[in-house]
Design an enzyme around this catalytic site. Structure first.
Site: not given
Ligand code: ARG
Length: 453
Positions: A150-151, A273, A279, A286
């Protein structure tokens, strides 16, 4: 001869034409026209020989549209005019009789409702495909502990299956919304409403409704040509579904980071990348995140188009289609991508278990155990809070605190707390219905599988 003495300005023509995007409704337009022609012939409004010629013309047109050889013309404003024009070129007067007792207003509303109903059906199938993937991945990881948050702060351990199944229940609600959309789209048929007031012929709309798969002819010709609620329903369902996928996308982005390290994405669903050779980026996850606002934007835009629009048809309504088409393309792609990516992800048991083994996740359970030993809950909360502070301040875990330190915190504490700090014991104590204990997760997996039966 025609009403107009000068040609359309090219800028207006470009603005006014919808052929560039509404051509994808050709299968629905031909279906609607075939049904309309059969009905006209059955009522003697056109002759049987007209019907034969029209149906033969549609055979040719359908083949040409399917193989890309249909001769679209510069004058074709939309798919409805293009098909009717070419039909008339092919078969002559019978083609010119087809538009009897029909307007483009009821025609386009019918085509679009048929298209949207089909798209809603495809969404149901795609959602079920993703539900199936999630259930399979959950089954394979039924007893893998991980922290739930949570949070975005570690809160309590759960099994990975339990977390993944949360998305199955979201998708089940999405499926219900698309089923409703499909029902609404195919409920009351606009065709036969004419421009807005009905037509001057003794038509049989029950016949066309049955052929096209609508429940019944729309009883009100005015609403028939004005209604686009089915498109709003589609976009509402799509916006919520895409929003669910954005949450999944965000969690995958987190889990794939080295900081979490909970999963490794398949190469087929990752990108590199251009600069940094090391990467491996979660671009697909996304994009799942970012597709949602695009669909929400389409929903908002169509509300804007219809807002305060006077009855009945206004050309504004032509601005309904691109929003729905793009939303459908975007959502179908996102659902397929989510399934491919999750289905191929390699979860990392070690990393998830290490994070779940954080003893502080047992704080609530310690408090609950004190409750069971007769201490009022508020006091328990404070006792455990003090214990956590002692451990954190002295840079130790809870189980590293000595027996004396425990009893110094509270007479109610003792060495027994160390058994409770075993991570699996925490999970297995969550025995309430819908909770994370193995037995409850197994029960939930059965319920989830039943959703697809
Ligand atoms: N292309 C138009 C649309 O998408 C078809 C209906 C045209 N009707 C009219 N009265 N101009 O809405």
């Amino acid at each position: 001869m025609s009403r107009f003495s000068e040609p359309q300005d090219p800028v207006f023509r470009e603005m006014n034409t919808s052929l560039g995007y509404d051509r994808r409704m050709w299968p629905q337009d031909i279906r609607g026209s075939r049904a309309h022609a059969r009905m006209l012939a059955s009522r003697g409004i056109i002759g049987e020989e007209d019907l034969t010629a029209i149906l033969a013309g549609f055979e040719t047109i359908e083949a040409k549209l399917a193989d890309g050889t249909f001769p679209f013309g510069a004058e074709d404003e939309d798919i409805h005019m293009a098909i009717e024009r070419h039909l008339t070129e092919l078969v002559g007067d019978p083609g010119a009789r087809l538009h009897t007792a029909r307007s483009r207003n009821d025609q386009v509303a019918t085509d679009f409702a048929l298209w949207t109903g089909e798209a809603a059906g495809r969404a149901v199938d795609a959602i079920e495909g993703l539900m199936r993937v999630l259930i399979d991945v959950a089954t394979a990881h039924a007893d893998w502990p991980m922290p739930a948050y949570t949070h975005l702060q570690r809160a309590q351990p759960v099994y990975l299956a339990h977390h993944l199944l949360a998305y199955v229940w979201m998708l089940e609600r999405d499926r219900a919304r698309f089923r409703f959309t499909q029902e609404q789209a195919l409920r009351r048929m606009p065709l036969g409403a004419g421009a807005l007031a009905g037509v001057n012929f003794d038509t049989d709309r029950t016949m066309t409704a049955a052929e096209l798969g609508f429940d019944e002819p729309h009883p009100n010709s005015i609403d028939a040509v004005s209604n686009r609620d089915f498109a709003l329903d589609y976009l509402g369902a799509a916006a919520t579904c895409a929003t669910h996928l954005s949450r999944l996308g965000q969690e995958i982005v987190q889990w794939a980071s080295e900081e979490f390290g909970f999963l490794t994405l398949p190469d087929a669903w990752s990108s590199g990348s251009s600069l940094m050779p090391q990467k491996k980026n979660p671009d697909c996850a996304e994009l799942l995140r970012a597709k949602a606002p695009r669909i929400v934007g389409h929903l908002s835009a169509l509300h804007g188009v219809i807002h305060a629009l006077p009855l009945t048809y206004n050309k504004d309504l032509q601005e309904d289609k691109e929003h729905v088409f793009d939303a459908a393309d975007t959502l179908e792609q996102a659902l397929a991508a989510a399934g491919g990516m999750i289905g191929g992800a390699a979860f990392r048991a070690d990393r998830m278990a290490a994070a779940a083994a954080d003893e502080l996740l047992a704080a609530t359970d310690l408090a609950d155990e004190l409750v069971k030993r007769g201490v009022p809950f508020r006091q328990c909360h404070a006792i455990v809070g003090g214990l956590v502070r002692e451990a954190v301040d002295s840079k130790r875990t809870l189980s590293e605190l000595s027996d004396d330190e425990l009893t110094a915190q509270s007479e109610h504490l003792g060495p027994w707390i160390r058994d409770l700090l075993e991570p699996l014991s925490l999970l297995e104590r969550k025995q309430s219905q819908g909770g994370t204990s193995s037995a409850r997760v197994a029960e939930q997996l059965d319920l989830a599988r039943a959703l697809l039966a």
